[in-house]
Design an enzyme around this catalytic site. Structure first.
Site, short mmCIF file in Angstrom:
data_model
loop_
_atom_site.label_atom_id
_atom_site.label_comp_id
_atom_site.label_asym_id
_atom_site.label_seq_id
_atom_site.Cartn_x
_atom_site.Cartn_y
_atom_site.Cartn_z
N HIS A 1 0.83 -1.21 0.00
CA HIS A 1 0.00 0.00 0.00
C HIS A 1 0.86 1.25 0.00
CE1 HIS A 1 -3.10 -2.88 0.91
NE2 HIS A 1 -4.00 -1.95 0.79
N LEU B 1 -5.29 2.73 6.02
CA LEU B 1 -6.63 3.14 6.48
C LEU B 1 -7.49 3.36 5.25
CD1 LEU B 1 -7.54 5.86 9.03
CD2 LEU B 1 -7.87 6.38 6.62
#
Ligand code: 2AL
Length: 174
Positions: free
Chosen positions: A67, A121
């Site tokens: 990510h 997140l």
């Protein structure tokens, strides 16, 4: 796109379409393809998540490491995937001032230093004020629980991306 179409996809098409449900981890879609047919969106999603849950810790941390940072180098350089660009933009992270961006980068660095993987997140469910607040809060969590929290965010991102692709209302899809 309906489930009949999804279930009729060959391997290449399936990975082309679903390869970035989990950011930069087309292997997940490649593995899930062989478990078709899927009864509905929830069933398809469950197979993506079951693959992640069955990975050894090294594999789960590997998914997190795929990510891009929130408001990080990829965003500055314009090298985010289309999905990530949209998500980070929706959270207002593409228009941070220099101070806010620096603070987020410093927090990201501290988080990565502590846990060995990046802070993840679901940006679409957050905003430019909540992201640093949540990062600062999670910075103090224990590694075991933080790994589970981070994977939960990967699943939220995947859920929203699947809902986009299959035209479902994210709120309605459990
Ligand atoms: N480190 C991250 O959390 N990255 C991301 N969250 C998203 O919702 N999209 C991303 O690229």
């Amino acid at each position: 796109m309906d489930m009949e179409k999804v279930n009729s996809m060959g391997f290449r098409e399936f990975v082309d379409v679903f390869g970035n449900i989990i950011e930069k981890c087309p292997l997940v879609a490649a593995a899930v393809w062989s478990q078709r047919p899927f009864s509905d969106l929830q069933d398809l999603e469950n197979h993506f998540f079951a693959f992640i849950d069955a990975l050894p810790r090294s594999g789960q941390e590997g998914i997190l490491r795929c990510h891009p940072d929130l408001a990080g180098r990829d965003l500055q350089q314009g090298t985010l995937t289309a999905e990530s660009q949209r998500e980070q933009s929706q959270a207002g992270l593409t228009s941070l001032d220099a101070d806010d961006r620096l603070r987020l980068q410093q927090l990201n660095a501290r988080y990565r230093e502590r846990f060995g993987f990046p802070f993840v997140l679901a940006a679409r469910l957050s905003d430019r004020d909540a992201v640093p607040r949540e990062l600062a809060r999670r910075l103090h969590c224990q590694p075991e629980s933080e790994l589970r929290t981070a994977l939960g965010e990967v699943k939220k991102i995947g859920h929203l991306r699947l809902a986009d692709l299959l035209g479902a209302d994210p709120a309605r899809v459990e």
